[in-house]
Design a protein around this motif. Structure first.
Motif, PDB file in Angstrom:
ATOM      1  N   ARG A 465       0.832  -1.208   0.000  1.00  0.00           N
ATOM      2  CA  ARG A 465       0.000   0.000   0.000  1.00  0.00           C
ATOM      3  C   ARG A 465       0.863   1.253   0.000  1.00  0.00           C
ATOM      4  O   ARG A 465       0.571   2.233  -0.713  1.00  0.00           O
ATOM      5  N   MET A 466       1.921   1.269   0.789  1.00  0.00           N
ATOM      6  CA  MET A 466       2.794   2.438   0.834  1.00  0.00           C
ATOM      7  C   MET A 466       3.498   2.664  -0.499  1.00  0.00           C
ATOM      8  O   MET A 466       3.653   3.804  -0.954  1.00  0.00           O
ATOM      9  N   GLU A 469       0.989   4.314  -2.791  1.00  0.00           N
ATOM     10  CA  GLU A 469       0.801   5.733  -2.492  1.00  0.00           C
ATOM     11  C   GLU A 469       1.961   6.581  -3.003  1.00  0.00           C
ATOM     12  O   GLU A 469       1.788   7.760  -3.303  1.00  0.00           O
ATOM     13  N   GLN A 470       3.140   5.981  -3.126  1.00  0.00           N
ATOM     14  CA  GLN A 470       4.302   6.714  -3.616  1.00  0.00           C
ATOM     15  C   GLN A 470       4.429   6.673  -5.139  1.00  0.00           C
ATOM     16  O   GLN A 470       5.199   7.442  -5.712  1.00  0.00           O
ATOM     17  N   SER A 472       3.645   7.238  -9.052  1.00  0.00           N
ATOM     18  CA  SER A 472       2.984   8.257  -9.873  1.00  0.00           C
ATOM     19  C   SER A 472       2.246   7.658 -11.050  1.00  0.00           C
ATOM     20  O   SER A 472       1.481   8.363 -11.720  1.00  0.00           O
ATOM     21  N   ALA A 477       0.430   1.608  -9.512  1.00  0.00           N
ATOM     22  CA  ALA A 477      -0.185   1.717  -8.190  1.00  0.00           C
ATOM     23  C   ALA A 477      -1.336   0.737  -8.034  1.00  0.00           C
ATOM     24  O   ALA A 477      -1.520   0.127  -6.973  1.00  0.00           O
ATOM     25  N   LEU A 481      -1.791  -2.240  -5.176  1.00  0.00           N
ATOM     26  CA  LEU A 481      -2.973  -2.365  -4.325  1.00  0.00           C
ATOM     27  C   LEU A 481      -3.666  -3.711  -4.522  1.00  0.00           C
ATOM     28  O   LEU A 481      -4.212  -4.281  -3.573  1.00  0.00           O
ATOM     29  N   ALA A 511      -6.624   4.148  -0.309  1.00  0.00           N
ATOM     30  CA  ALA A 511      -5.584   4.324  -1.321  1.00  0.00           C
ATOM     31  C   ALA A 511      -6.117   4.008  -2.712  1.00  0.00           C
ATOM     32  O   ALA A 511      -5.789   4.678  -3.696  1.00  0.00           O
ATOM     33  N   THR A 512      -6.941   2.967  -2.815  1.00  0.00           N
ATOM     34  CA  THR A 512      -7.546   2.622  -4.104  1.00  0.00           C
ATOM     35  C   THR A 512      -8.427   3.756  -4.610  1.00  0.00           C
ATOM     36  O   THR A 512      -8.431   4.086  -5.799  1.00  0.00           O
ATOM     37  N   ARG A 514      -8.072   6.904  -4.021  1.00  0.00           N
ATOM     38  CA  ARG A 514      -7.232   7.997  -4.519  1.00  0.00           C
ATOM     39  C   ARG A 514      -6.676   7.675  -5.902  1.00  0.00           C
ATOM     40  O   ARG A 514      -6.627   8.542  -6.780  1.00  0.00           O
ATOM     41  N   VAL A 515      -6.261   6.434  -6.095  1.00  0.00           N
ATOM     42  CA  VAL A 515      -5.702   6.054  -7.392  1.00  0.00           C
ATOM     43  C   VAL A 515      -6.772   6.096  -8.477  1.00  0.00           C
ATOM     44  O   VAL A 515      -6.526   6.570  -9.594  1.00  0.00           O
TER      45      VAL A 515
END
Length: 792
Positions: A465-466, A469-470, A472, A477, A481, A511-512, A514-515
């Motif tokens: 997950r981290m 988040e990092q 781009s 990403a 996830l 996180a998902t 956001r992606v």
């Protein structure tokens, strides 16, 4: 084929590949094939050329390399297979989504081969076309072989929604070679130059493949050749020497397993290492015609190896007898993996102790044996004295029987217990206590192993997950996830600490979101129930003069308080001396609502609040199959998806027959359309979310939203003049905010605990106030939409 790259900063000695190409990738750390080396080699075979193929190949390479490179040193072979399968699935899903909306001739499709090196282990994942040649002990193995059956791995990436790669496994040794190339070139190389595959010269292999590529008319082909060299010698240590001596005293199979565990960091092997090349149930091993083993003739001659691996003593054709020797990766094998991990960890921690203990016992046994045969052997019996006569010869006798010590005196000193019921109860109690203690110890060990497994899976999910988040790149990403979710699913099956699992699932979900640009809606208000629409009528919402109108079984207006429906026109009402038919559509006209029943248009007079009937021109029968009705500049427009037409009734002359606004063209774009909006241009929505734009009867453009997951059942389009956004509703309860060129700005989904949005029938969005009205099968909803991101 481009000229060979003989040496670069990325390749180590023994590795050669064709020149710079977007279709090959190689990552490595240490010497491949050695105990501490690991790496991944990927080669793609594009099925077709065109713009964007190279860029698509780079994305696929990134997905496959990332999934393979992220694996830590404690991953078992079974988990490696699962990870490679998930990587191929993610790459295939990305390609399939990219191909959506494109013509079949423009699809991106790739054959893919991924070779994963972990110490002396080699795991190959493959979808056709593609070829891997492995040279071992003067034998050539080809994957896939000529006798490989057609299966899911026969389909390239990007062709179907699901794909299952074939998986192969073998162990490497110094002198082995691995070649990744095109399928036709690999077969030609094995047939014409088999000695080259068995040689450690990887550059010669690439040169020969280059010549074969020019002969076959494929100068753009590409390949990777890897020669496994010997490990660097390290100074011998006394402890290692002692361990080597002890290994030779143990049975061959036990010694081989202990040696394999000592040379790797893995908790265990999911495949029996006595098998040189293992076929999973997802693929078939094969080879060149000269090699009986690769053709499947295991019954005639077992495979031969010169290393310390044991030879299989049964034919691989016997499925039941070799069930224990095959590795079949499965998503439901976590419990077995847990037990296997515990056993391997316990074995690894006890290895040195067991070796020393065994060595001590062997020394004691040898000393006892020598003592019995030498020290305790009785002396020869002396012959009788010679009395000077010639009697029968005397026999020289020896007593060579082993004499065990006499423990009688010791036994006589031990206390004697009377045999009674109490003695039996005490003995049984002691046995029970010892058994319970042993069972409790085993249980604790297993629970500790489960807890360690659980902690490892959760920690891995947090790391994934981290990394997401990092990242781009949304595609990369998303792959991170997806892996994190799979780790959490495996941890949840262990049944430990569900609160921790739920907390991390929430973090992965955030996180998902956001992606994928998902906004969770909390301010969803249920205004009330709405009467259902008759069969064949599509319910609609539309704005007019700041008010909301609803068409279901009749035409309604929502009152200013937003709590009551005011009926304006219903079927059967008398208008112009005749009853109103079933209302098929309604829209906002020139300052007043307009309704349509297939044969007449009904216009509300604002001054008198009375409806006026305007018969429309027909072709002999009332219109049916109307998807939506719209008005603009006094004209009336009908969208008919079945024939693929937009009919236009001119203002003031509805009684005349309508004109086909597109002139009979673009039926493929209008067929199956579900909604339409007009602001001087006509925007038509298709079920896959594509918005087709027409201007003055001509096709101006089309925009398909790039969204994950892809739109499959769009039902409604809402937009306002001079506003920057379009809104598309999915039947399943999702609203998309799109820019004018189709770029995704936000996805709107209900938050946990909020009323559901689906199934959606229509939407109407006031983009200025940020308010959306949603009509579902059950009710009318009001939603406060979040503001778009800054810069949008």
């Amino acid at each position: 084929m481009p000229r060979t790259t003989w040496a670069t900063t990325h390749f180590a000695p023994g590795i050669a590949a064709t020149g710079e190409s977007p279709y090959i990738g190689l990552l490595m750390d240490g010497d491949l094939g050695s105990a501490g080396g690991h790496g991944v080699a990927v080669i793609l075979e594009p099925l077709g050329e065109g713009p964007g193929v190279a860029e698509a190949a780079r994305q696929v390479l990134a997905l496959l390399q990332h999934a393979a490179w992220q694996i830590n040193g404690q991953t078992s072979l079974e988990e490696l297979g699962d990870t490679l399968g998930q990587a191929f699935g993610a790459a295939n899903q990305w390609l399939f989504s990219l191909n959506a909306g494109r013509s079949l001739g423009e699809w991106y499709r790739f054959g893919a081969t991924c070779a994963l090196f972990r110490g002396p282990d080699l795991l190959i994942a493959q979808v056709l076309p593609g070829q891997v040649l492995v040279g071992q002990e003067q034998e050539i193995y080809a994957f896939p072989g000529e006798d490989a059956e057609r299966q899911d791995s026969s389909y390239p990436l990007g062709q179907y929604r699901q794909v299952q790669p074939a998986l192969y496994y073998t162990r490497l040794a110094p002198g082995d070679t691995v070649v990744l190339c095109h399928q036709e070139l690999g077969a030609a190389l094995a047939a014409r130059f088999p000695e080259a595959i068995l040689s450690p010269d990887s550059h010669r292999i690439i040169r020969l493949l280059e010549e074969l590529a020019w002969e076959s008319g494929r100068p753009d082909a590409h390949a990777i050749a890897i020669a496994i060299g010997s490990e660097r010698s390290a100074p011998a240590r006394p402890l290692r020497r002692l361990a080597d001596v002890l290994l030779h005293l143990l049975p061959e199979e036990t010694a081989r397993r202990l040696d394999s565990r000592a040379r790797t960091n893995w908790p265990g092997e999911a495949v029996d290492p006595t098998i040189e090349a293992v076929q999973t149930n997802h693929g078939a091993t094969g080879g060149v015609d000269a090699h009986a083993e690769a053709r499947g003739d295991w019954d005639d001659e077992p495979p031969r190896r010169s290393d310390d691996s044991a030879t299989p003593d049964r034919s691989w054709r016997d499925e039941e007898s070799t069930a224990e020797e095959r590795w079949e990766p499965s998503a439901s094998s976590d419990d077995d993996a847990v037990a296997g991990d515990f056993e391997h960890r316990a074995g690894r921690s006890r290895t040195l102790v067991e070796l020393l203990a065994g060595f001590a016992i062997a020394l004691v046994a040898a000393a006892l044996g020598v003592w019995q045969l030498i020290s305790r052997r009785r002396h020869r019996l002396s012959p009788p004295a010679d009395d000077g006569t010639f009697g029968l010869p005397r026999l020289q006798r020896f007593n060579d029987a082993i004499q065990f010590p006499d423990f009688g005196p010791v036994r006589r000193q031990l206390p004697r217990l009377p045999v009674s019921r109490m003695t039996g109860l005490v003995a049984i109690s002691l046995i029970g206590i010892l058994t319970t203690a042993l069972a409790f110890s085993i249980h604790n060990d297993r629970e500790r192993a489960r807890q360690e497994r659980f902690d490892m899976l959760v920690q891995t999910a947090v790391q994934e997950r981290m990394l997401a988040e990092q990242s781009s790149d949304p595609t990369i990403a998303r792959a991170y996830l997806s892996t994190a979710s799979a780790r959490l699913d495996a941890a949840a099956e262990l049944g430990l600490d569900p609160a921790r699992i739920q907390q991390e699932r929430a973090a992965v979900q955030a996180a998902t979101d956001r992606v994928l640009k998902i906004q969770r809606l909390e301010s969803i208000q249920v205004l009330g129930g709405v009467p259902p629409a008759p069969e064949g009528v599509t319910p609609r919402l539309f704005f007019g003069n700041g008010q909301l109108y609803i068409l279901t079984d009749a035409l309604y207006r929502l009152d200013s308080g937003g709590t009551k429906l005011i009926k304006l026109l219903e079927p059967g009402a008398q208008v112009g001396g005749a009853p109103v038919g079933t209302l098929l559509g309604a829209a906002w006209g020139e300052g007043t609502p307009v309704a349509f029943d297939g044969a007449n248009a009904y216009i509300l007079d604002p001054a008198t609040a009375q409806w006026n009937r305007l018969p429309v021109g027909t072709f002999g029968a009332p219109y049916s199959g109307v998807a939506t009705v719209n008005g603009f500049a006094g004209n009336l427009y009908l969208l008919l998806p079945e024939p693929g037409q937009i009919l236009k009734f001119l203002a003031g002359s509805y009684q005349n027959q309508p004109e086909d606004w597109t002139g009979g063209q673009f039926t493929e774009h209008l067929s199956g359309a579900v909604d339409m909006e007009i602001d001087g241009r006509i925007y038509v929505l298709k079920p896959d979310g594509t918005v087709v734009t027409f201007y003055r009867g001509a096709l101006e453009g089309e925009a398909t939203p790039q969204v994950d997951p892809p739109v499959a059942n769009a039902v409604a389009l809402s937009m306002q003049p001079d506003r920057p956004f379009r809104y598309v509703a999915d039947r399943d309860g999702r609203i998309l905010r799109l820019s004018q060129d189709g770029t995704l700005v936000q996805q709107f989904l209900p938050a946990e605990g909020a009323p559901p949005l689906g199934p959606i029938r229509d939407i109407a969005v006031d983009d200025i106030l940020g308010v959306a009205y949603v009509l579902t099968d059950q009710a009318l909803l009001s939603i406060r939409l979040p503001a778009p991101p800054a810069g949008q």
